[in-house]
Enzyme design. Structure first.
Site, PDB file in Angstrom:
ATOM      1  N   GLU A  58       0.838  -1.210   0.000  1.00 25.59           N
ATOM      2  CA  GLU A  58       0.000   0.000   0.000  1.00 25.59           C
ATOM      3  C   GLU A  58       0.868   1.255   0.000  1.00 25.59           C
ATOM      4  O   GLU A  58       0.655   2.190  -0.771  1.00 25.59           O
ATOM      5  CB  GLU A  58      -0.894   0.037   1.251  1.00 25.59           C
ATOM      6  N   CYS A  92      -0.078   1.366   7.441  1.00 26.80           N
ATOM      7  CA  CYS A  92      -0.656   1.688   6.131  1.00 26.80           C
ATOM      8  C   CYS A  92      -2.013   2.373   6.279  1.00 26.80           C
ATOM      9  O   CYS A  92      -2.354   3.258   5.494  1.00 26.80           O
ATOM     10  CB  CYS A  92      -0.773   0.432   5.274  1.00 26.80           C
TER      11      CYS A  92
END
Ligand code: THU
Length: 133
Positions: A58, A92
């Site tokens: 990500e 993330c």
């Protein structure tokens, strides 16, 4: 239209997942973000023998978008090979939230299961301060 974006992002995340460098965990992750410029930016996890240095897919995709001048993202797809779609790690989640709390997050696996959430649903009571930009 919405389904087209979703499918395209998931397919791109699947494609780049194959480029992941995950010799330690053997857990490959692919991600694809849609920028507000309508372009797709991809990323995969890249591990290191010093395990704490590994970067998740990500963040790799978000950094890719930034490096091309894209500073706002509307959607992200994250693909893993797991029996249920995997959800982003805490770090993330905070990074996705930074660039758009309303970002639509598709969590998908190779079996075709997809879960849809927003960044703020994944990170309730997120840490927030004054935004400088
Ligand atoms: N990983 C990601 O790429 N994204 C996440 O949100 C969770 C974990 C990666 C990090 C590491 O390379 C592997 O998956 C196993 O934790």
């Amino acid at each position: 239209m919405k389904t087209a974006i979703k499918d395209e992002l998931i397919n791109e995340a699947k494609r780049v997942r194959q480029n992941a460098y995950a010799p330690y965990s053997k857990f490959k992750v692919g991600a694809a973000v849609l920028g507000e410029d309508s372009k797709i930016y991809t990323g995969c996890n890249v591990e290191n023998v010093a395990l704490g240095l590994s970067i998740c897919a990500e963040r790799s995709a978000i950094v890719h978008a930034f490096s091309e001048g894209c500073r706002h993202m509307t959607h992200i797809a994250i693909v893993t090979d797991h029996n249920t779609p995997c959800s982003p790690c805490g770090i993330c989640r905070q990074v996705l939230y930074e660039f758009n709390p309303d970002m639509i997050v598709y969590l998908a696996n190779l079996e075709g299961q997809v879960i849809e959430k927003t960044a703020k649903e994944l990170l309730p009571l997120a840490f927030e301060r004054l935004r400088l930009e």
